[in-house]
Motif scaffolding. Structure first.
Motif, mmCIF file in Angstrom:
data_model
loop_
_atom_site.group_PDB
_atom_site.id
_atom_site.type_symbol
_atom_site.label_atom_id
_atom_site.label_comp_id
_atom_site.label_asym_id
_atom_site.label_seq_id
_atom_site.Cartn_x
_atom_site.Cartn_y
_atom_site.Cartn_z
ATOM 1 N N ALA A 125 4.712 -6.647 -16.300
ATOM 2 C CA ALA A 125 4.667 -7.741 -15.313
ATOM 3 C C ALA A 125 5.515 -7.381 -14.098
ATOM 4 C CB ALA A 125 5.168 -9.042 -15.955
ATOM 5 N N THR A 126 6.662 -6.768 -14.346
ATOM 6 C CA THR A 126 7.522 -6.316 -13.250
ATOM 7 C C THR A 126 6.844 -5.208 -12.460
ATOM 8 O OG1 THR A 126 9.513 -6.899 -14.499
ATOM 9 C CG2 THR A 126 9.776 -5.318 -12.706
ATOM 10 N N ALA A 127 6.219 -4.269 -13.171
ATOM 11 C CA ALA A 127 5.516 -3.168 -12.492
ATOM 12 C C ALA A 127 4.357 -3.695 -11.652
ATOM 13 C CB ALA A 127 5.018 -2.154 -13.521
ATOM 14 N N PHE A 128 3.644 -4.696 -12.174
ATOM 15 C CA PHE A 128 2.554 -5.300 -11.405
ATOM 16 C C PHE A 128 3.057 -5.783 -10.046
ATOM 17 C CE2 PHE A 128 -0.014 -6.826 -15.378
ATOM 18 C CZ PHE A 128 -0.375 -5.531 -15.636
ATOM 19 N N LYS A 129 4.133 -6.565 -10.076
ATOM 20 C CA LYS A 129 4.639 -7.168 -8.840
ATOM 21 C C LYS A 129 5.183 -6.112 -7.879
ATOM 22 C CE LYS A 129 4.788 -10.969 -7.954
ATOM 23 N NZ LYS A 129 3.806 -11.858 -7.281
ATOM 24 N N LEU A 130 5.845 -5.091 -8.404
ATOM 25 C CA LEU A 130 6.359 -4.022 -7.548
ATOM 26 C C LEU A 130 5.205 -3.308 -6.838
ATOM 27 C CD1 LEU A 130 9.130 -2.432 -9.807
ATOM 28 C CD2 LEU A 130 9.477 -3.793 -7.730
ATOM 29 N N SER A 131 4.129 -3.069 -7.570
ATOM 30 C CA SER A 131 2.985 -2.386 -6.988
ATOM 31 C C SER A 131 2.281 -3.248 -5.950
ATOM 32 C CB SER A 131 2.004 -1.984 -8.092
ATOM 33 O OG SER A 131 0.917 -1.279 -7.563
ATOM 34 N N LEU A 132 2.167 -4.538 -6.240
ATOM 35 C CA LEU A 132 1.424 -5.449 -5.367
ATOM 36 C C LEU A 132 2.186 -5.829 -4.098
ATOM 37 C CD1 LEU A 132 -0.123 -7.699 -8.144
ATOM 38 C CD2 LEU A 132 -1.394 -6.206 -6.586
ATOM 39 N N ARG A 133 3.418 -5.377 -3.980
ATOM 40 C CA ARG A 133 4.157 -5.644 -2.746
ATOM 41 C C ARG A 133 3.505 -4.952 -1.551
ATOM 42 N NH1 ARG A 133 10.553 -5.146 -4.684
ATOM 43 N NH2 ARG A 133 10.661 -7.211 -5.698
ATOM 44 N N GLU A 134 2.919 -3.784 -1.772
ATOM 45 C CA GLU A 134 2.337 -3.028 -0.662
ATOM 46 C C GLU A 134 0.894 -2.613 -0.902
ATOM 47 O OE1 GLU A 134 4.964 0.261 -0.111
ATOM 48 O OE2 GLU A 134 6.506 -0.924 0.887
ATOM 49 N N LEU A 135 0.365 -2.897 -2.081
ATOM 50 C CA LEU A 135 -1.019 -2.542 -2.400
ATOM 51 C C LEU A 135 -1.838 -3.800 -2.663
ATOM 52 C CD1 LEU A 135 -0.425 0.413 -4.900
ATOM 53 C CD2 LEU A 135 -1.259 0.616 -2.546
ATOM 54 N N ALA A 136 -3.103 -3.781 -2.263
ATOM 55 C CA ALA A 136 -4.026 -4.850 -2.625
ATOM 56 C C ALA A 136 -4.377 -4.702 -4.107
ATOM 57 C CB ALA A 136 -5.288 -4.766 -1.769
ATOM 58 N N PRO A 137 -4.754 -5.799 -4.780
ATOM 59 C CA PRO A 137 -5.075 -5.709 -6.210
ATOM 60 C C PRO A 137 -6.086 -4.618 -6.548
ATOM 61 C CG PRO A 137 -4.926 -8.005 -5.567
ATOM 62 C CD PRO A 137 -4.778 -7.202 -4.304
ATOM 63 N N GLN A 154 -6.724 -1.867 -4.852
ATOM 64 C CA GLN A 154 -6.110 -0.558 -4.648
ATOM 65 C C GLN A 154 -5.214 -0.197 -5.833
ATOM 66 O OE1 GLN A 154 -4.245 -1.385 -0.797
ATOM 67 N NE2 GLN A 154 -5.630 0.097 0.176
ATOM 68 N N MET A 155 -4.457 -1.169 -6.275
ATOM 69 C CA MET A 155 -3.611 -0.951 -7.450
ATOM 70 C C MET A 155 -4.463 -0.613 -8.672
ATOM 71 S SD MET A 155 -1.127 -3.686 -9.337
ATOM 72 C CE MET A 155 -0.456 -3.328 -10.973
ATOM 73 N N LEU A 156 -5.590 -1.321 -8.816
ATOM 74 C CA LEU A 156 -6.484 -1.079 -9.948
ATOM 75 C C LEU A 156 -7.050 0.331 -9.909
ATOM 76 C CD1 LEU A 156 -8.025 -1.961 -12.418
ATOM 77 C CD2 LEU A 156 -9.667 -3.142 -10.929
ATOM 78 N N LEU A 157 -7.422 0.805 -8.728
ATOM 79 C CA LEU A 157 -7.968 2.161 -8.597
ATOM 80 C C LEU A 157 -6.938 3.207 -9.012
ATOM 81 C CD1 LEU A 157 -10.133 4.171 -7.685
ATOM 82 C CD2 LEU A 157 -9.269 3.939 -5.345
ATOM 83 N N ILE A 158 -5.713 3.061 -8.549
ATOM 84 C CA ILE A 158 -4.660 4.032 -8.878
ATOM 85 C C ILE A 158 -4.339 3.987 -10.363
ATOM 86 C CG2 ILE A 158 -2.237 4.636 -8.501
ATOM 87 C CD1 ILE A 158 -2.614 3.416 -5.645
ATOM 88 N N PHE A 214 -3.428 4.444 0.912
ATOM 89 C CA PHE A 214 -2.489 3.794 0.011
ATOM 90 C C PHE A 214 -1.053 3.949 0.498
ATOM 91 C CE2 PHE A 214 -5.921 5.444 -2.862
ATOM 92 C CZ PHE A 214 -6.549 4.223 -3.037
ATOM 93 N N ALA A 215 -0.274 2.893 0.284
ATOM 94 C CA ALA A 215 1.160 2.971 0.543
ATOM 95 C C ALA A 215 1.793 3.913 -0.474
ATOM 96 C CB ALA A 215 1.791 1.586 0.443
ATOM 97 N N THR A 216 2.769 4.662 -0.053
ATOM 98 C CA THR A 216 3.478 5.563 -0.963
ATOM 99 C C THR A 216 4.817 4.933 -1.348
ATOM 100 O OG1 THR A 216 4.423 6.730 0.921
ATOM 101 C CG2 THR A 216 2.384 7.601 0.007
ATOM 102 N N GLY A 217 5.529 5.601 -2.226
ATOM 103 C CA GLY A 217 6.836 5.098 -2.618
ATOM 104 C C GLY A 217 6.770 4.265 -3.882
ATOM 105 N N THR A 218 7.553 3.196 -3.919
ATOM 106 C CA THR A 218 7.705 2.393 -5.134
ATOM 107 C C THR A 218 6.386 1.784 -5.592
ATOM 108 O OG1 THR A 218 9.982 1.850 -4.521
ATOM 109 C CG2 THR A 218 8.939 0.455 -6.175
ATOM 110 N N SER A 219 5.606 1.249 -4.665
ATOM 111 C CA SER A 219 4.346 0.591 -5.034
ATOM 112 C C SER A 219 3.384 1.565 -5.697
ATOM 113 C CB SER A 219 3.700 -0.031 -3.800
ATOM 114 O OG SER A 219 4.463 -1.116 -3.323
ATOM 115 N N LEU A 220 3.257 2.750 -5.136
ATOM 116 C CA LEU A 220 2.373 3.759 -5.716
ATOM 117 C C LEU A 220 2.874 4.187 -7.092
ATOM 118 C CD1 LEU A 220 -0.065 5.656 -5.373
ATOM 119 C CD2 LEU A 220 1.488 7.303 -4.298
#
Length: 302
Positions: free
Chosen positions: A22-34, A36-40, A209-215
């Motif tokens: 749940a924490t990882a979800f929110k960290l990723s979604l700070r800079e990625l669209a749902p 985009q996160m799903l694709l990665i 895609f945004a790089t860094g923590t979200s990726l």
């Protein structure tokens, strides 16, 4: 080490991973669209499951299925990962993690209800009681304690979270007729779903895609939540001499998850979250106790 102890260790490892997602979800979604996160995440999961199958010496099983089973892989892939995670990530994108995460846990109750018409299971009074308690918890969380006003802070977010439970329960009902190796089946489902996710992502949000923590968080979700956790839980179920003891470990996860949400995401945990989560877990415990009693009765009968 006995099989039961090994099963408990595998189960604890799975619960620990589930507690972090749940924490990882929110960290990723700070800079990625749902999407985009799903694709990665889906891409990372496909790679990890392929490696697991190779290490286990089961890679050849990927190429030994019938045409019908490959078609099944595409159909199930549209459900999971495509539809399920799109709804789930959409819910986490709109809701605080402390709200989206407990709502998602009601899938087990939805599965019990859907098993009545689709699998021929009987609906008992205890199922109804468990449902009333669980969904009382849902209302408490969704209204953030304003139960009498029934004023939902984000109706769409709540609808996405509850909708994901219906999709997930549907997936497991379909999976009861799946004769493929579990890891092979999941790998093929994700592999077949990946091009669909890629196309939707390219069409809607683009592939920048945004790089860094979200990726990194999105990759983490794919590797651990979608990949390794599933394999660990499969091992736990295979090794278990008493499956109910292992299954009870699930109840640790949502409370442990709040610890990560508080310290890493910095969310202030509302009293309504604790109350609602306790109600949801109580309802699920009642539901699981019914199943446990039924299994014990069958064992005594045999």
């Amino acid at each position: 080490m006995t099989n039961q102890k090994q099963a408990m260790l595998y189960g604890l490892g799975t619960v620990l991973l589930w507690s972090t997602v749940a924490t990882a979800f929110k960290l990723s979604l700070r800079e990625l669209a749902p999407v985009q996160m799903l694709l990665i995440a889906c891409s990372a999961s496909v790679v990890v499951m392929a490696i697991i199958l190779m290490l286990q010496g089961r890679w050849h099983l990927v190429f030994s299925l019938s045409r019908k089973q490959y078609a099944q892989s595409f159909g199930m892939g549209l459900i999971n990962p495509c539809l399920y995670y799109f709804l789930l990530f959409g819910a986490f994108d709109r809701l605080p993690a402390q709200e989206a995460q407990p709502l998602n846990y009601t899938w087990a109750l939805v599965l019990a209800y859907m098993s009545v018409p689709f699998l021929g299971h009987r609906l008992r009074k205890l199922d109804i009681v468990a449902g009333l308690i669980c969904y009382a918890g849902v209302v408490v969380i969704a209204t953030r304690g304003a139960v009498t006003s029934l004023s939902f802070e984000d109706p769409l977010g709540v609808s996405l979270a509850l909708g994901s439970t219906v999709v997930w329960a549907s997936y497991w009902i379909i999976a009861t007729r799946d004769t493929r190796d579990p890891v092979v089946g999941l790998f093929l489902n994700f592999l077949c779903g990946l091009p669909v996710i890629l196309l939707i992502c390219w069409w809607t949000e683009g592939l920048n895609f945004a790089t860094g923590t979200s990726l990194a968080a999105a990759v983490y979700v794919g590797v651990f939540e979608m990949g390794i956790a599933f394999v660990l839980w499969s091992y736990a179920m295979k090794k278990a001499e008493n499956t109910s003891k292992v299954s009870n470990l699930i109840f640790i996860s949502p409370f442990l998850s709040l610890v990560f949400i508080y310290f890493i995401l910095g969310e202030h945990i509302l009293p309504s979250t604790y109350i609602g989560l306790v109600l949801i877990m109580m309802g699920l415990w009642i539901q699981q106790k019914k199943v446990k009693d039924r299994e014990e009765a069958l064992n005594l009968g045999s």
